[in-house]
Structures are given as C-alpha cells and as structure tokens.
Design an enzyme around this catalytic site. Sequence first.
Site, mmCIF file in Angstrom:
data_model
loop_
_atom_site.group_PDB
_atom_site.id
_atom_site.type_symbol
_atom_site.label_atom_id
_atom_site.label_comp_id
_atom_site.label_asym_id
_atom_site.label_seq_id
_atom_site.Cartn_x
_atom_site.Cartn_y
_atom_site.Cartn_z
ATOM 1 N N ARG A 210 19.986 60.580 23.483
ATOM 2 C CA ARG A 210 20.720 61.306 22.438
ATOM 3 C C ARG A 210 20.342 62.779 22.559
ATOM 4 O O ARG A 210 19.172 63.123 22.390
ATOM 5 C CB ARG A 210 20.311 60.737 21.076
ATOM 6 N N LYS B 99 12.984 68.088 20.093
ATOM 7 C CA LYS B 99 12.031 67.721 19.042
ATOM 8 C C LYS B 99 10.700 68.454 19.206
ATOM 9 O O LYS B 99 10.408 69.027 20.240
ATOM 10 C CB LYS B 99 11.877 66.198 18.977
HETATM 11 N N1 PMM Z 1 16.917 61.687 15.641
HETATM 12 C C1 PMM Z 1 17.576 62.389 14.704
HETATM 13 C C2 PMM Z 1 18.750 61.893 14.104
HETATM 14 N N2 PMM Z 1 19.260 60.702 14.485
HETATM 15 N N3 PMM Z 1 19.133 58.768 15.807
HETATM 16 C C3 PMM Z 1 18.479 58.027 16.707
HETATM 17 N N4 PMM Z 1 18.975 56.821 17.064
HETATM 18 N N5 PMM Z 1 17.322 58.459 17.307
HETATM 19 C C4 PMM Z 1 16.767 59.648 16.998
HETATM 20 O O1 PMM Z 1 15.691 59.977 17.552
HETATM 21 C C5 PMM Z 1 17.411 60.463 16.015
HETATM 22 C C6 PMM Z 1 18.626 59.973 15.435
HETATM 23 C C7 PMM Z 1 17.031 63.719 14.284
HETATM 24 O O2 PMM Z 1 17.340 64.699 15.232
HETATM 25 P P1 PMM Z 1 18.566 65.756 15.062
HETATM 26 O O3 PMM Z 1 18.312 66.502 13.764
HETATM 27 O O4 PMM Z 1 18.475 66.646 16.246
HETATM 28 O O5 PMM Z 1 19.850 65.023 14.998
#
Ligand code: PMM
Length: 295
Positions: free
Chosen positions: A270, A230
Amino acid sequence: MQDVAVRRPRTPVGLEGLPRPGRCLVMGILNVTPDSFSDAGLYADTRCAIDRGLGLAAQGADIVDVGGESTRPGAHPVGLDEELARTLPVVRELARAGVCTSIDTMHAPVARAAVEAGARLVNDVSGGLADPAMASTVAAAGVPYIAMHWRAPSREMDDHAEYGDVVADVVTELGRALWRLAEGGVDLARVAIDPGIGFSKRPEHDWTLLAHLGSLRRLGYPVLVGASRKRFIGAALAAGGAGEVPPAGRDVASAAVSALAAVGGAFCVRVHDVRAGLDAVRMAAAYGAHLDREP
Ligand code: PMM
C-alpha cells in the site's frame, strides 16, 4: 482457540476478485481527509480526490484505496456522516470508471455503503475489532477483506506498543481476530492479513515484522504491507543525523521497503507513490524469478 490457519482452504497467492498480474499488487493510497499524516488536505475536495484516484490508476495502481478518516497516531474519529460524505462520491466515480477500488474504514455502515457504491475490497485497519458489525457486514457483502493487526484507537495507539516477542504476539493477535471474523460468518478464503506497520508499534517493531513476513505468511493468508512514508522509514533515513526525515522525503526509501516486502512474500503493498512502488515490485518479481536458478 481453534487453529485458524487450517480453516483457509486456498493457497495464499492472492484474493478472488482482485487483479492477478503475476507479481505483488500495488495499492495506491487516496486519503480524502484534511488531517492524514503525510498528505493532509491534498485530496479533501471530492473532485480533486476523484482526479487523484484516476491518476493513481493511470500510473498503474492495481487497487485504489479510499479512506475518509485519518488513522495517524493521536487522530480523533470523524463521525459516520462525514466519513460517508468524504468517501462515497469518490468510490462511486472511481468504480464507474472501472478502477478496482477499496474502502479503508473501520466502520460497518461505511463498508456496506461503499460496496454498494462499487468498492471491491474492504480494508479494515482494526481487523474487525472496532465495530462488532463489521464481520456480518463483510460476510453479507461477500467481498475480499484486509484484516490488519490493531490494538487500540488512533488517539491512544502509541500507549499500546509493548510486546514480548513482536512477531509471535502479532501472529497470535491476528489469529484471534481471524477467529472472531470466521465466527461472524466471514469466508476466510477471502481474507488477507496485515501486520499493521506503525500501529501501536515502534520502529524496531516495524523492522522486525518486515524482516519476518514469512512467520505471518505461515498463518496461511496473503499478507499486505502498508509501510509507505511511515515513521520508521523517516527514523531510519535520519539515523546518525538530527530528527526524522519528513513524510514527503520518504518516497524513494518507501519504494525500497516495498521491494523488500515483495521479496518477503507480500501479496500487496500500500503506497503513496504508485510509479515508484510499481517499479519496486517489478524489480522484486524479476529478482524472485532468479532466486532458485543455478548461476
Ligand atoms: N496504514 C494507514 C491506513 N490504512 N491500511 C492497511 N491495510 N495497512 C496500513 O498499514 C494502513 C492502512 C495509515 O497510513 P496513511 O495515513 O498513509 O494512509
């Protein structure tokens, strides 16, 4: 508002129905989207996405999180049919192969269909706020649920990054979301929370939340941290230099942040790079095992 913390009957060691390896869990990210911020288009094709998901599991992911709608700042919604078409075949194949699969969606119909296809966990970045039917859907499905702190849809999230005290505000707003979920019938013993790193947050907010995971844990729920690649990581890496380090150059630092999150008590991280994330949480577990021992 009633104190939701007292309503959760179990200690926050994990969630029923998910693996319990005795350390922080690693959730591998599988974005079946053409426009996610760090892996846009790489796994937009169903076969590529399934192979990637199997690969993440082979690398040691405890959970593979399948998403069909980008949530990057400024992203536009894709429509239910498209989200279903992107995610369902992937969830079905991964579940059939025995992979513990979660569905990353804000939409109740997608959550319902994905659980029917074999998803064992619903990961909702809106914490139930985007779709009023999410609570009853999750309650009926009876699966674990991740409630993330969320203020606004992706296209306007950056306009809502004002806080008095970011930790207190996130705790209060998550508490309200949990209360609504409970009213909708969700069993809070199956819920984990997430501070929503990068969602209506500036880098200083993300670092403050990461450094105060204990305040979130005191709500009484397992805490998931999604920090991988991020913006706050890119900004910290570039500190003193020009611009931000791009997402592809943030994996080593993301692993360091995973270790910090695990030491801070996160029950799950994650991540995009599962191998590095797994090493990071293993190091955190080894470190944690020695924290209280006499030298
Ligand atoms: N961030 C993204 C998508 N889904 N779900 C949870 N639980 N927590 C997060 O911080 C989160 C998520 C966006 O990031 P990505 O585009 O790398 O998936």
